[in-house]
Design a protein around this motif. Sequence first.
Motif, mmCIF file in Angstrom:
data_model
loop_
_atom_site.group_PDB
_atom_site.id
_atom_site.type_symbol
_atom_site.label_atom_id
_atom_site.label_comp_id
_atom_site.label_asym_id
_atom_site.label_seq_id
_atom_site.Cartn_x
_atom_site.Cartn_y
_atom_site.Cartn_z
ATOM 1 N N GLY A 15 45.854 -9.046 15.638
ATOM 2 C CA GLY A 15 46.403 -7.899 14.917
ATOM 3 C C GLY A 15 46.895 -8.223 13.517
ATOM 4 O O GLY A 15 47.322 -7.329 12.792
ATOM 5 N N SER A 16 46.816 -9.490 13.113
ATOM 6 C CA SER A 16 47.352 -9.855 11.794
ATOM 7 C C SER A 16 46.421 -9.440 10.656
ATOM 8 O O SER A 16 46.826 -9.468 9.494
ATOM 9 C CB SER A 16 47.653 -11.359 11.724
ATOM 10 O OG SER A 16 46.478 -12.106 11.939
ATOM 11 N N GLY A 17 45.188 -9.094 10.991
ATOM 12 C CA GLY A 17 44.282 -8.568 9.959
ATOM 13 C C GLY A 17 43.121 -9.465 9.587
ATOM 14 O O GLY A 17 42.435 -9.222 8.597
ATOM 15 N N LYS A 18 42.825 -10.478 10.401
ATOM 16 C CA LYS A 18 41.730 -11.418 10.084
ATOM 17 C C LYS A 18 40.391 -10.680 9.937
ATOM 18 O O LYS A 18 39.648 -10.909 8.995
ATOM 19 C CB LYS A 18 41.609 -12.490 11.181
ATOM 20 C CG LYS A 18 42.874 -13.279 11.434
ATOM 21 C CD LYS A 18 42.709 -14.267 12.571
ATOM 22 C CE LYS A 18 42.429 -13.661 13.933
ATOM 23 N NZ LYS A 18 43.512 -12.845 14.505
ATOM 24 N N THR A 19 40.109 -9.806 10.895
ATOM 25 C CA THR A 19 38.820 -9.100 10.886
ATOM 26 C C THR A 19 38.731 -8.153 9.690
ATOM 27 O O THR A 19 37.720 -8.120 8.978
ATOM 28 C CB THR A 19 38.645 -8.295 12.200
ATOM 29 O OG1 THR A 19 38.858 -9.188 13.291
ATOM 30 C CG2 THR A 19 37.278 -7.673 12.296
ATOM 31 N N THR A 20 39.816 -7.400 9.465
ATOM 32 C CA THR A 20 39.829 -6.425 8.374
ATOM 33 C C THR A 20 39.681 -7.120 7.027
ATOM 34 O O THR A 20 38.861 -6.724 6.196
ATOM 35 C CB THR A 20 41.172 -5.641 8.407
ATOM 36 O OG1 THR A 20 41.360 -5.155 9.731
ATOM 37 C CG2 THR A 20 41.166 -4.493 7.439
ATOM 38 N N ARG A 127 50.021 -2.822 15.308
ATOM 39 C CA ARG A 127 48.627 -2.847 14.825
ATOM 40 C C ARG A 127 47.622 -2.919 15.969
ATOM 41 O O ARG A 127 46.535 -2.357 15.885
ATOM 42 C CB ARG A 127 48.434 -4.007 13.857
ATOM 43 C CG ARG A 127 49.189 -3.751 12.576
ATOM 44 C CD ARG A 127 48.617 -4.515 11.422
ATOM 45 N NE ARG A 127 49.488 -4.385 10.272
ATOM 46 C CZ ARG A 127 49.521 -5.230 9.266
ATOM 47 N NH1 ARG A 127 48.740 -6.279 9.267
ATOM 48 N NH2 ARG A 127 50.326 -5.038 8.249
ATOM 49 N N ASN A 164 50.586 -7.268 4.124
ATOM 50 C CA ASN A 164 51.212 -5.944 4.181
ATOM 51 C C ASN A 164 50.326 -4.897 3.522
ATOM 52 O O ASN A 164 49.939 -3.921 4.142
ATOM 53 C CB ASN A 164 52.591 -5.981 3.511
ATOM 54 C CG ASN A 164 53.555 -6.822 4.328
ATOM 55 O OD1 ASN A 164 53.498 -6.809 5.560
ATOM 56 N ND2 ASN A 164 54.412 -7.576 3.667
#
Length: 181
Positions: A15-20, A127, A164
Amino acid sequence: MARNKKIIVLVGASGSGKTTVGNELTKHGIVKLVTTTTRPPREDEVEGIDYYFIGKADLDPHHFLEVTCYNGYHYGLSLKEIKSALDKHELVHLAMDKNGAKAMKTEYPDQCLVIFFIISEEEMIRRMKMRGDCQEAIEERVIYRHMTNEEARPEDADFVIENNDLDQTVQQILDFIDKNK
Ligand SMILES: Nc1nc2c(ncn2[C@@H]2O[C@H](COP(=O)(O)OP(=O)(O)O)[C@@H](O)[C@H]2O)c(=O)[nH]1
Ligand SMILES: Nc1ncnc2c1ncn2[C@@H]1O[C@H](COP(=O)(O)OP(=O)(O)O)[C@@H](O)[C@H]1O
């Protein structure tokens, strides 16, 4: 291998955003290395784009640079994937856990840049919910975070970032890559 080739390794809790962030890097022309997993695909995941999805019995460790176990499933970067990408491209990226980042640093000390995403437990849960993860998967990942001290910065991180504002995060990473080319 040429020192000017760079492998960007994105590390962080679920959920930390690696994929995005990885998808944004792809839009900027940085090629994604697709890893292999025994985890079943999520609803919106596509074979060969998000992962190569395989059964447990099909994973032969001899064909992989490293294999890690995360939350009961295996994940690995195949030798074929990395060799063919580095033959063709100067700059590639992928998401991995800390074990993977360590293995990449050992194998490619001059090329590998590890970027670590910090995320609070509260935001991680928010997230994962937003992504549509089921309650069971969320709970498993929170337990995994506690068990493995996942939120601690890995010693081999080259850049630490709080994801963020997505646009800002991507720009900061692109600037960091530029400085380290
Ligand atoms: N070491 C290693 N980790 C991987 C590999 N592929 C994916 N991962 C990591 O495995 C973890 C679990 O991935 P995933 O099930 O997609 O969960 P997510 O982090 O919630 O998207 C994440 O930290 C991924 O970055 C790999 O080939 N090797
Ligand atoms: N900077 C951000 N601000 C708000 N939401 C974000 C941000 N980055 C990613 N997200 C969202 O958080 C969720 C988890 O992101 P994801 O990229 O799947 O994480 P990971 O690959 O690390 O598990 C997704 O719904 C994504 O759209």
